[in-house]
Every structure is written in structure tokens, then in C-alpha cells.
Motif scaffolding. Sequence first.
Motif, PDB file in Angstrom:
ATOM      1  N   UNK A   7     143.806  61.313  65.353  1.00  0.00           N
ATOM      2  CA  UNK A   7     142.608  62.031  65.813  1.00  0.00           C
ATOM      3  C   UNK A   7     142.034  61.386  67.075  1.00  0.00           C
ATOM      4  N   UNK A   8     141.950  60.059  67.065  1.00  0.00           N
ATOM      5  CA  UNK A   8     141.427  59.354  68.240  1.00  0.00           C
ATOM      6  C   UNK A   8     142.321  59.611  69.452  1.00  0.00           C
ATOM      7  N   UNK A   9     143.619  59.633  69.255  1.00  0.00           N
ATOM      8  CA  UNK A   9     144.560  59.894  70.345  1.00  0.00           C
ATOM      9  C   UNK A   9     144.382  61.324  70.857  1.00  0.00           C
ATOM     10  N   UNK A  10     144.233  62.287  69.957  1.00  0.00           N
ATOM     11  CA  UNK A  10     144.029  63.681  70.370  1.00  0.00           C
ATOM     12  C   UNK A  10     142.713  63.836  71.147  1.00  0.00           C
ATOM     13  N   UNK A  11     141.666  63.127  70.707  1.00  0.00           N
ATOM     14  CA  UNK A  11     140.383  63.176  71.417  1.00  0.00           C
ATOM     15  C   UNK A  11     140.522  62.570  72.813  1.00  0.00           C
ATOM     16  N   UNK A  12     141.301  61.493  72.912  1.00  0.00           N
ATOM     17  CA  UNK A  12     141.535  60.871  74.217  1.00  0.00           C
ATOM     18  C   UNK A  12     142.300  61.821  75.130  1.00  0.00           C
ATOM     19  N   UNK A  13     143.298  62.475  74.592  1.00  0.00           N
ATOM     20  CA  UNK A  13     144.070  63.439  75.383  1.00  0.00           C
ATOM     21  C   UNK A  13     143.204  64.610  75.847  1.00  0.00           C
ATOM     22  N   UNK A  14     142.266  65.028  74.992  1.00  0.00           N
ATOM     23  CA  UNK A  14     141.419  66.174  75.325  1.00  0.00           C
ATOM     24  C   UNK A  14     140.536  65.897  76.541  1.00  0.00           C
ATOM     25  N   UNK A  15     140.157  64.636  76.740  1.00  0.00           N
ATOM     26  CA  UNK A  15     139.292  64.307  77.880  1.00  0.00           C
ATOM     27  C   UNK A  15     140.059  63.657  79.033  1.00  0.00           C
ATOM     28  N   UNK A  16     141.368  63.520  78.868  1.00  0.00           N
ATOM     29  CA  UNK A  16     142.188  62.920  79.924  1.00  0.00           C
ATOM     30  C   UNK A  16     142.295  63.885  81.101  1.00  0.00           C
ATOM     31  N   UNK A  17     142.429  63.346  82.298  1.00  0.00           N
ATOM     32  CA  UNK A  17     142.598  64.221  83.458  1.00  0.00           C
ATOM     33  C   UNK A  17     143.851  65.083  83.304  1.00  0.00           C
ATOM     34  N   UNK A  18     143.785  66.273  83.868  1.00  0.00           N
ATOM     35  CA  UNK A  18     144.912  67.189  83.730  1.00  0.00           C
ATOM     36  C   UNK A  18     146.165  66.667  84.416  1.00  0.00           C
ATOM     37  N   UNK A  19     146.014  65.699  85.298  1.00  0.00           N
ATOM     38  CA  UNK A  19     147.180  65.133  85.965  1.00  0.00           C
ATOM     39  C   UNK A  19     148.011  64.292  85.006  1.00  0.00           C
TER      40      UNK A  19
END
Length: 171
Positions: free
Chosen positions: A84-96
Amino acid sequence: MLANEYTLQQTVGALYIDHHQWLRAWLRGKLGCSEQAADLAQDTFLRMMHGKRNVHALEQPRAYLTQIAKHLLIDHWRRQAVERAWQETLAVAPETFVASPEERALILEALVRIDQLLDCLKPKVREAFLLSQLDGLGYCDIAERLGVGERMVKKYMAQAMLACLMMDEGP
């Protein structure tokens, strides 16, 4: 196949027949998911087979199965929290930043291993390590925060680094 391996398989087979449905139902109650319960029930019996305890002499097999299953549940829930923490990090990661499914799986597995490593460290060792690695604090500042001497911080860091090195050697 050796005779003792055959008897182990027979014993575990009998325990499986007698207790698998019960264990699966117990796990389903904890997880709310029949498929996950089936997987963890299977893992419980596998762990029992490869464990150090003499399964031939179990007086309370359900208690032993429950003990193993509880540890597997903790590992399962911990992995879900990391995911879940990884998915949340991916959700706010830059699109690049776009990781392939393989890269995501490798990163997630590394995060789970790091979480397991941190959980195995003593609290002060873990805190010293995190203050150093995540907050970038020096040993003097860590010593002040933890209320110990700088020499003790060096010992904590040595313990943490040794644990990291041992983690690299495999499971």
C-alpha cells in the motif's frame, strides 16, 4: 526417499486431512478472503513440514498450526502494508518515473526485505540506523537524540550494517 521422510509425509498428510478445512476456515475468518486463506493454509503445512519441531509427537496440532498461521498472517499483513505504501508513493511520483511491472515487483520485494530487516533490529539500533540513513544525522546528533554516547551509536550502526550485509547473503 528415506524412511523418515516418508513417515514425515505420512504424518503431515494425516494432519492435513484432519485439520486443513478447520485451518482454512479459521484463516478465512481472519482474512475475509477464501483464496488468501487457502494459500496461507497451504503455506502453514509447508512450513510445518520444513520446520524443526517433531510433528510426530504433537499433542495439540491445532495450537501448533495456529501458531504457524499467525506468523504467516503477520508477514502477509506487513507485506500488504508495504505494498500500500509503495502504491501511494507511485501515485504521487512524477509521471516521468515509470517502472515496468518487473521493476515494480523487484522494488516491492526489496522494500519487503528492508521492512523485515528493520523489524529484526533492536529498537535503538533501528532508530539510530534510520536517523543516520533517512535523516542524514551524524553520530553526535544521533547520540544526543537517543540519550547515549557516540560510542554506543557506533555500535548500533555496526549492528545495523552487519544485519544489512547478512540480508545480502540471502534469506
